[in-house]
Design a protein around this motif. Sequence first.
Motif, PDB file in Angstrom:
ATOM      1  N   PHE A   2      -3.924  -6.042   7.601  1.00 46.82           N
ATOM      2  CA  PHE A   2      -2.548  -7.107   9.323  1.00 46.82           C
ATOM      3  C   PHE A   2      -1.756  -5.867  10.235  1.00 46.82           C
ATOM      4  O   PHE A   2      -1.591  -6.771  11.556  1.00 46.82           O
ATOM      5  CB  PHE A   2      -1.909  -7.561   8.189  1.00 46.82           C
ATOM      6  CG  PHE A   2      -0.805  -8.747   9.191  1.00 46.82           C
ATOM      7  CD1 PHE A   2      -1.704  -9.959   9.680  1.00 46.82           C
ATOM      8  CD2 PHE A   2       0.356  -8.802   9.142  1.00 46.82           C
ATOM      9  CE1 PHE A   2      -0.135 -10.906  10.155  1.00 46.82           C
ATOM     10  CE2 PHE A   2       1.220  -9.304  10.013  1.00 46.82           C
ATOM     11  CZ  PHE A   2       0.482 -10.755  10.338  1.00 46.82           C
ATOM     12  N   GLU A   3      -1.638  -5.075   9.768  1.00 47.80           N
ATOM     13  CA  GLU A   3      -0.946  -4.318  10.570  1.00 47.80           C
ATOM     14  C   GLU A   3      -1.758  -3.972  12.284  1.00 47.80           C
ATOM     15  O   GLU A   3      -1.683  -3.945  13.227  1.00 47.80           O
ATOM     16  CB  GLU A   3      -0.345  -3.402  10.508  1.00 47.80           C
ATOM     17  CG  GLU A   3       0.768  -3.122   9.340  1.00 47.80           C
ATOM     18  CD  GLU A   3       0.635  -3.695   8.278  1.00 47.80           C
ATOM     19  OE1 GLU A   3      -0.833  -3.246   7.879  1.00 47.80           O
ATOM     20  OE2 GLU A   3       1.331  -4.349   6.843  1.00 47.80           O
ATOM     21  N   SER A  43     -12.853  -9.893  13.254  1.00 47.07           N
ATOM     22  CA  SER A  43     -11.473  -9.780  13.398  1.00 47.07           C
ATOM     23  C   SER A  43     -10.603  -9.185  14.546  1.00 47.07           C
ATOM     24  O   SER A  43      -9.636  -9.303  15.024  1.00 47.07           O
ATOM     25  CB  SER A  43     -10.925  -8.862  11.885  1.00 47.07           C
ATOM     26  OG  SER A  43     -11.231 -10.748  11.191  1.00 47.07           O
TER      27      SER A  43
END
Length: 79
Positions: A2-3, A43
């Motif tokens: 996520f980071e 992503s």
Amino acid sequence: MFENLLEMQERGARDRARGRSLADNPMSKPDILPITDFQEWYSMFDAWRFGWSIEDAMSGHTNAPRDGGTSSRSYTRTV
């Protein structure tokens, strides 16, 4: 992970602020960044593009194509 996505969004926004185009997405250069996990690569690619698009919208750029392609049209705003 996520980071990493947030960092990539921020990088996209910075790149747009510096005048880079959608074609400058660092994730679109597989020879530099070999693709080993397609979902992770996509992503990151999409996160950069999202950051770039947010900066583009916030900056008021009206001549950037929405589909990510290049445009040969020149837009002028008349009042």
